[in-house]
Design a protein around this motif. Structure first.
Motif, PDB file in Angstrom:
ATOM      1  N   ASN A  93       0.804  -1.230   0.000  1.00  0.00           N
ATOM      2  CA  ASN A  93       0.000   0.000   0.000  1.00  0.00           C
ATOM      3  C   ASN A  93       0.835   1.277   0.000  1.00  0.00           C
ATOM      4  O   ASN A  93       0.356   2.332   0.409  1.00  0.00           O
ATOM      5  N   ARG A 153      -7.524  -0.554  -1.961  1.00  0.00           N
ATOM      6  CA  ARG A 153      -7.116  -1.869  -2.470  1.00  0.00           C
ATOM      7  C   ARG A 153      -8.037  -2.974  -1.984  1.00  0.00           C
ATOM      8  O   ARG A 153      -8.399  -3.871  -2.730  1.00  0.00           O
ATOM      9  N   HIS A 154      -8.403  -2.936  -0.719  1.00  0.00           N
ATOM     10  CA  HIS A 154      -9.149  -4.046  -0.130  1.00  0.00           C
ATOM     11  C   HIS A 154     -10.659  -3.868  -0.234  1.00  0.00           C
ATOM     12  O   HIS A 154     -11.402  -4.841  -0.127  1.00  0.00           O
TER      13      HIS A 154
END
Length: 150
Positions: free
Chosen positions: A11, A111-112
């Motif tokens: 990240n 991202r998640h």
């Protein structure tokens, strides 16, 4: 002939940096080799496969971008030694992407795609910083660049 290592914690903005600054070069990303990881052996195989892919790309291209976390010098040495064994004159550069905490949290959430608690993200960020060994020219890099990703 050159390999540009783009490294940093998860990240950190490595992929974004590559898209914005190094998109003209082929990229080999460890993350692409770890989609179906189930065992420690699978992890080791992914390291070998990504190493082999960089070496293969160097037969086709003068410059290859290699994206990986590589927070520890000993892990970088594996790749440095492998690339130099095949191409003794290869130039190795490294760009360390270093996000501030807010950038790290924003990237992790994007991202998640699920809610992630601040305290958990702060702990992950601090854990990554605690194991980071900043790259040096003594490791075999011709150029070391550290950037703050935002």
């Amino acid at each position: 002939m050159k390999v540009i290592f783009v490294i940093g914690m998860a990240n950190a903005g490595k992929s974004t940096y590559i898209k914005e600054h190094l998109s003209e070069y082929p990229k080999v990303d460890l993350y692409d080799y770890q989609e179906n990881i189930k065992t420690f052996d699978d992890i080791l195989k992914s390291y070998e496969a990504v190493k082999d892919e960089v070496i293969e790309q160097l037969t086709i291209h003068d410059t290859v971008v290699f994206e990986h976390t590589l927070l520890k010098a000993v892990r970088r040495a594996y790749y440095i030694d492998a690339f130099k064994a095949v191409y003794p004159d290869v130039e190795l550069e490294v760009i360390l992407c270093h996000p501030d905490l807010e950038t790290f949290k924003r990237n992790a959430r994007k991202r998640h795609g699920v809610p992630l608690h601040d305290k958990m993200l702060e702990n992950l960020y601090e854990d990554a910083l605690s194991v980071l060994e900043k790259p040096t020219e003594a490791e075999g890099f011709s150029k070391v660049t550290e950037i703050d990703t935002k």
